[in-house]
Design an enzyme around this catalytic site. Sequence first.
Site, PDB file in Angstrom:
ATOM      1  CD  GLU A   7       9.801  66.591  46.151  1.00 49.59           C
ATOM      2  OE1 GLU A   7       9.508  67.815  46.142  1.00 49.59           O
ATOM      3  OE2 GLU A   7       9.864  65.909  45.118  1.00 49.59           O
TER       4      GLU A   7
ATOM      5  CD  GLU B   8       7.245  63.170  43.647  1.00 47.88           C
ATOM      6  OE1 GLU B   8       7.631  64.020  42.802  1.00 47.88           O
ATOM      7  OE2 GLU B   8       6.764  63.470  44.760  1.00 47.88           O
TER       8      GLU B   8
END
Length: 500
Positions: free
Chosen positions: A171, A290
């Site tokens: 991320e 995710e």
Amino acid sequence: MTTITLHPDFRVGPVDRRVFGSFVEHLGRCVYTGVYEPGHETADEHGFRRDVADLTRELGVTMLRYPGGNFVSNYTWEDAVGPVEDRKPFLDLAWRTVEPNLVGTDEFLQYCEREGIEPMMAVNLGTRGIDAAIGLLEYCNGEAGTKWADMRIANGREEPYGVKLWCLGNEMDGPWQIGHKDAHEYGKLAAATGRAMRQVDPSIELVACGSSSMMMDTFGEWERTVLSYCYDVVDHISMHAYYEEMDGDRDSFLASGTAMSTFIERVAASADAIGAQKRSDKRISISFDEWNVWYLFSRFVGETNLPVQKDAPRIIEDVYSALDAVVVGDMIVSLLSHADRVAVGCLAQLVNVIAPIMTEPDGPAWKQTTFHPFATAARLAQGEALQVKVDSATMSTKKHGDVPTVTAAATVDPETGALALFVTNRTAEEQTVTLRHPGATARIEGGSAVLADHVGPREGKEAAEAYGMVDALPVSHGDGAITLRLAPESWTAFHGTLAS
């Protein structure tokens, strides 16, 4: 009337078994008192809970991503190998927790090996870079005679682990990430790190960080810029997405799978545009590493508001409802429908933290409602994903506009003809569906369903275990078509046979 049409010769692509992966991060109680609790009555000789391992096997998890997540972006892997008694606790900045450092690379990889689960490792591109990444890869995969491989051997592991799947950070588009970088900084670093890692082990697969949400201001441009640097180096680009019911907007929440499909298609389009620009025959796959239901905005205080804590604090332990389980099922429909692009998937996370499995320290482990659709799909979805044509009415949602009332995905095993059909009814009424199979022979032999209700989260072992899959509504077979009945607000998994 809703119609679903399929044929065994019309396929999307093979179902990569890694799409049924999950995620173990050093966050809250996922590791400590989750998968690992040496004093527990079920603990094995290595300190890992057998009751959790048994549930993980029943869940059908094929792969585990580790060690993060946000945690990886300030992680020094070298501090978590070697004799446990020599390791020092450290402050994890991502979740503001003192990490006891009892579980590290060797403990995790050996756990995966014992359980027959493929590992997916992430390297720190937040506070570290190329040197640390190639050192960790050499430690995991190197042969005797080099510094880091010899360190692994000295720590008791002679054979290389042979880890194939590697995340280049986590991320990195997010301002919350330790060592956050803009797309140009990250793209250059990912390309350089990936090239160096391939010098150590050319056989590995690499995942570049994509957008951590479709709602990021940088979405689209991030993918374009990052892949302009590392398209030729990486195999996959990551996607992360979490969904929750906001302000009682049940219809929009039930349509989360449509939003997920849109996200996948936009990321794939962005990747393909760079491939076309580079005149490349290579096709970047998606690592959806995710995804889940997470009440991020309504229940979580935010990592910056967490006090510094010790002893595996209870963080992000969402308790799930039957409605949440239906939405998880619908997201699985989305993943399977894009089997030609989605090569990897990780339900985040495995235990306690927004997880299908919950535990109590020194106590039991149990299944949350979301356990059931994942386990059922992991068991039934085999072989090839089929092109499924769904003709249904639409429903209006505040968040996603008009969406189909019924969604579906299907798989067939080419060798056995085993059919799995997964269908979501997003409406509050029972629906009748005509399953057409022109030019093919089909039979539905049975099915089970997840039914939403208005009870809310099922807190604790006893309440959660009172909920599970129920038998699907009866079906009827006709000439060239099968009539299916779908319960209101449900996700149903049918199984049968399909042949040309």
